[in-house]
Scaffold this motif. Structure first.
Motif, short mmCIF file in Angstrom:
data_model
loop_
_atom_site.label_atom_id
_atom_site.label_comp_id
_atom_site.label_asym_id
_atom_site.label_seq_id
_atom_site.Cartn_x
_atom_site.Cartn_y
_atom_site.Cartn_z
N PHE A 2 0.77 -1.34 0.03
CA PHE A 2 -0.16 -0.02 0.08
C PHE A 2 0.75 1.33 -0.15
CE2 PHE A 2 -2.76 -3.24 1.96
CZ PHE A 2 -3.87 -3.25 1.05
N ALA A 3 2.13 1.29 0.27
CA ALA A 3 2.98 2.33 0.08
C ALA A 3 3.15 2.87 -1.23
CB ALA A 3 4.42 1.79 0.71
N GLU A 4 3.40 1.82 -2.25
CA GLU A 4 3.62 2.33 -3.62
C GLU A 4 2.33 2.09 -4.46
OE1 GLU A 4 8.10 0.94 -4.69
OE2 GLU A 4 7.02 -0.92 -3.60
N ASP A 5 1.49 3.18 -4.02
CA ASP A 5 0.10 3.00 -4.39
C ASP A 5 -0.30 3.98 -5.77
OD1 ASP A 5 0.35 5.46 -3.15
OD2 ASP A 5 -1.41 5.28 -2.07
N LEU A 6 0.84 4.25 -6.49
CA LEU A 6 0.60 5.09 -7.65
C LEU A 6 1.54 3.97 -8.75
CD1 LEU A 6 2.08 8.43 -6.47
CD2 LEU A 6 -0.45 7.85 -6.64
N ILE A 7 0.64 4.09 -9.83
CA ILE A 7 1.17 3.42 -11.19
C ILE A 7 1.33 4.21 -12.25
CG2 ILE A 7 0.46 1.63 -12.52
CD1 ILE A 7 -1.77 0.58 -10.86
N MET A 8 2.71 4.37 -12.68
CA MET A 8 3.03 5.20 -13.82
C MET A 8 2.84 4.09 -15.02
SD MET A 8 3.80 8.16 -15.02
CE MET A 8 5.01 9.31 -14.16
N THR A 9 2.36 4.60 -16.26
CA THR A 9 2.17 3.67 -16.93
C THR A 9 2.41 4.26 -18.52
OG1 THR A 9 0.19 2.39 -16.28
CG2 THR A 9 0.48 2.12 -18.52
N SER A 10 2.81 3.62 -19.65
CA SER A 10 3.08 4.41 -20.76
C SER A 10 2.21 3.50 -21.82
CB SER A 10 4.43 3.96 -21.21
OG SER A 10 4.60 4.63 -22.75
N PHE A 11 0.97 4.12 -21.96
CA PHE A 11 -0.04 3.62 -22.94
C PHE A 11 0.25 4.04 -24.22
CE2 PHE A 11 -2.28 4.45 -18.90
CZ PHE A 11 -2.84 2.89 -18.67
N PHE A 12 -0.22 3.00 -25.16
CA PHE A 12 0.03 3.46 -26.82
C PHE A 12 -1.25 4.23 -27.29
CE2 PHE A 12 3.06 0.01 -26.38
CZ PHE A 12 4.19 0.79 -26.75
N THR A 13 -2.44 3.83 -26.64
CA THR A 13 -3.71 4.77 -26.91
C THR A 13 -3.98 4.73 -28.52
OG1 THR A 13 -2.70 6.71 -26.87
CG2 THR A 13 -3.45 6.05 -25.03
N THR A 14 -4.78 5.85 -28.73
CA THR A 14 -5.26 5.59 -30.11
C THR A 14 -4.36 6.35 -31.12
OG1 THR A 14 -5.87 8.15 -29.94
CG2 THR A 14 -7.47 6.41 -29.13
N ALA A 15 -4.68 6.27 -32.40
CA ALA A 15 -3.52 6.71 -33.61
C ALA A 15 -3.45 7.89 -33.41
CB ALA A 15 -4.22 6.22 -34.91
N ASP A 16 -4.49 8.80 -32.90
CA ASP A 16 -4.38 10.50 -32.92
C ASP A 16 -3.37 10.85 -31.72
OD1 ASP A 16 -6.13 10.57 -34.85
OD2 ASP A 16 -7.93 10.97 -33.55
N VAL A 17 -3.50 10.06 -30.88
CA VAL A 17 -2.57 10.57 -29.65
C VAL A 17 -1.30 9.80 -29.81
CG1 VAL A 17 -2.28 10.49 -27.06
CG2 VAL A 17 -4.55 10.97 -28.10
N ARG A 18 -1.17 8.60 -30.34
CA ARG A 18 -0.01 7.76 -30.20
C ARG A 18 0.91 7.96 -29.23
NH1 ARG A 18 2.23 9.76 -36.21
NH2 ARG A 18 2.23 11.68 -35.28
N GLY A 19 0.47 7.50 -27.85
CA GLY A 19 1.24 7.52 -26.68
C GLY A 19 0.58 8.40 -25.72
N CYS A 20 0.64 7.94 -24.34
CA CYS A 20 0.25 8.79 -23.25
C CYS A 20 0.90 8.27 -22.08
CB CYS A 20 -1.18 8.90 -22.95
SG CYS A 20 -2.03 9.49 -21.83
N ALA A 21 1.56 8.85 -21.29
CA ALA A 21 2.13 8.65 -20.12
C ALA A 21 1.27 9.08 -19.06
CB ALA A 21 3.46 9.18 -19.85
#
Length: 424
Positions: free
Chosen positions: A44-63
């Motif tokens: 429960f201490a490390e209760d954040l998640i940093m993710t690198s999504f690929f998402t849609t073709a328009d955005v082409r990446g979202c951290a």
């Protein structure tokens, strides 16, 4: 109903209020689903998640930064650019690789306000490499990571034509794509390089014979910005670096080879020689592979995110075993999370943990040991709509006990657990 607070109350989470630097959600964050609510044994201490999504073709990446309920507090994208996060840095910054075409790759470090603190372009790197008498690169890819002294290590591709390796002839040379490691100082100038062409056996082609073709703006998948031929052998496909604080060397994952190699970096004084190799068919100072649990087809293949953990004795390696080579001969083979115990004196590696995820994810993945000793693995390309899946396991025997699992409706490159004390 405030879903976040309700989730926290039911599951005992402590929510950290988002500070001014991380209150803006700039790009769409995929929907989350709690697949396995946290048990009392979860971290429960490390209760954040940093993710690198690929998402849609328009955005082409979202951290994006979310809590354990999947509720976002921050995200960042670059409209018109391909972009992905490689690492979060203690203090609240993020390392990114981006490109708008396939000849303008850039490595950047941003803060959570979206301000670029440092960057280096492919063109600037090649100008420095030329001055250093080193081979030029054709991109930045897969990794940028912070070293303890504030330097930054980056993986880049290079390429060369060969007439006597991997099927090449004088009449029909073969284009072989290699890897170069660049180490940048705190001013983001190149101070150390490692070229795989100088140190690894070109006679060993990729076991699955991967190739890649030149990229066009509308292409994804097995393309690469090669310039010398219509197709290249994807010889190594280096996809992660980790730093070993016990000797100052770098450990690199070579996906196409099913290898992990230790490189003599020695905190910038090393000659780049290969200290050892680990994996099927390892050739240079090979580590013997021990299998105490007697697992059939025990060893990793086409792995992602190899990490070393020197606060354990003996030191440990974690990795996401995608298992492509096993899957090529056994379509029922699953991807796995593995923890290996290393004895570098006797040059042996022993399986400590092997978790079967009960599905096959051909690409992407993360491995991490959490502060409480639990394991975190992320499958970035699992089958089905909820293709980004994160799993927390409590170590138990040679496997583990599930403590928490979350799924997102998107593919993702990496996904790390963080705590607020790290600056996030």
């Amino acid at each position: 109903m405030n879903y976040t607070k309700t989730f926290a109350a039911l599951l005992g989470l402590t929510l950290i209020a988002a500070g001014p630097a991380r209150t803006q959600v700039r790009c769409p964050v995929p929907a989350a689903k709690i697949a396995f609510p946290p048990t009392k044994a979860a971290d429960f201490a490390e209760d954040l998640i940093m993710t690198s999504f690929f998402t849609t073709a328009d955005v082409r990446g979202c951290a994006a930064l979310t809590n354990l309920a999947g509720v976002p507090s921050w995200s960042y994208c670059m409209p018109g650019y391909h972009m992905f996060m490689t690492r979060a840095v203690t203090g609240g910054t993020v390392l990114l690789i981006s490109n708008s075409s396939f000849s303008d790759y850039t490595v950047s470090e941003i803060n959570l306000a979206g301000t670029t603190l440092h960057s280096i372009t492919e063109a600037a790197a090649n100008a420095q490499l030329s001055a250093l008498g080193q081979q030029s690169v054709i991109d930045f890819n897969h990794e940028a990571m912070r070293l303890p002294n504030g330097y930054t290590a980056v993986i880049a591709h290079n390429e060369a034509l060969y007439t006597n390796e991997q099927g090449g002839t004088p009449q029909n040379p073969v284009d072989i794509m290699g890897d170069e490691v660049l180490v940048l100082d705190t001013n983001w100038n190149i101070v150390w390089t490692w070229n795989a062409f100088d140190w690894l056996p070109l006679s060993r082609a990729a076991p699955l014979g991967e190739t890649c073709h030149p990229c066009a703006n509308n292409q994804t998948g097995n393309c690469c910005p090669i310039t010398l031929a219509p197709v290249a052998n994807d010889w190594l496909h280096g996809n992660s670096l980790t730093y070993d604080s016990t000797d100052g060397n770098l450990i690199m994952s070579l996906r196409s080879q099913d290898w992990i190699v230790k490189i003599n970096y020695a905190n910038g004084t090393g000659d780049g020689s290969v200290v050892w190799t680990l994996g099927a068919g390892a050739e240079i100072n090979p580590m013997a592979e021990l299998n105490p649990p007697n697992i059939p087809s025990p060893w990793f293949s086409h792995q992602h995110d190899v990490e070393v953990w020197t606060n354990y004795t003996p030191k440990l390696l974690t990795l996401f075993d995608n298992g492509n080579t096993r899957h090529a001969t056994d379509p029922g083979a699953d991807s796995r999370g593995q923890v290996l115990s290393l004895d570098e004196t006797s040059l042996t590696a022993s399986i400590k943990t092997n978790v079967d995820f009960l599905f096959y994810a051909s690409g992407y993945g993360t491995s991490q040991i959490l502060a409480n000793g639990n394991y975190w693995w992320q499958a970035g390309a699992a089958p089905g709509p909820d293709s980004n899946r994160g799993f927390e396991y409590v170590p138990s025997g040679y496997s583990g006990i599930t403590a928490y699992s979350i799924q997102f409706a998107d593919t993702a490159y990496r996904s790390f657990r963080l705590d607020a004390a790290s600056g996030f």
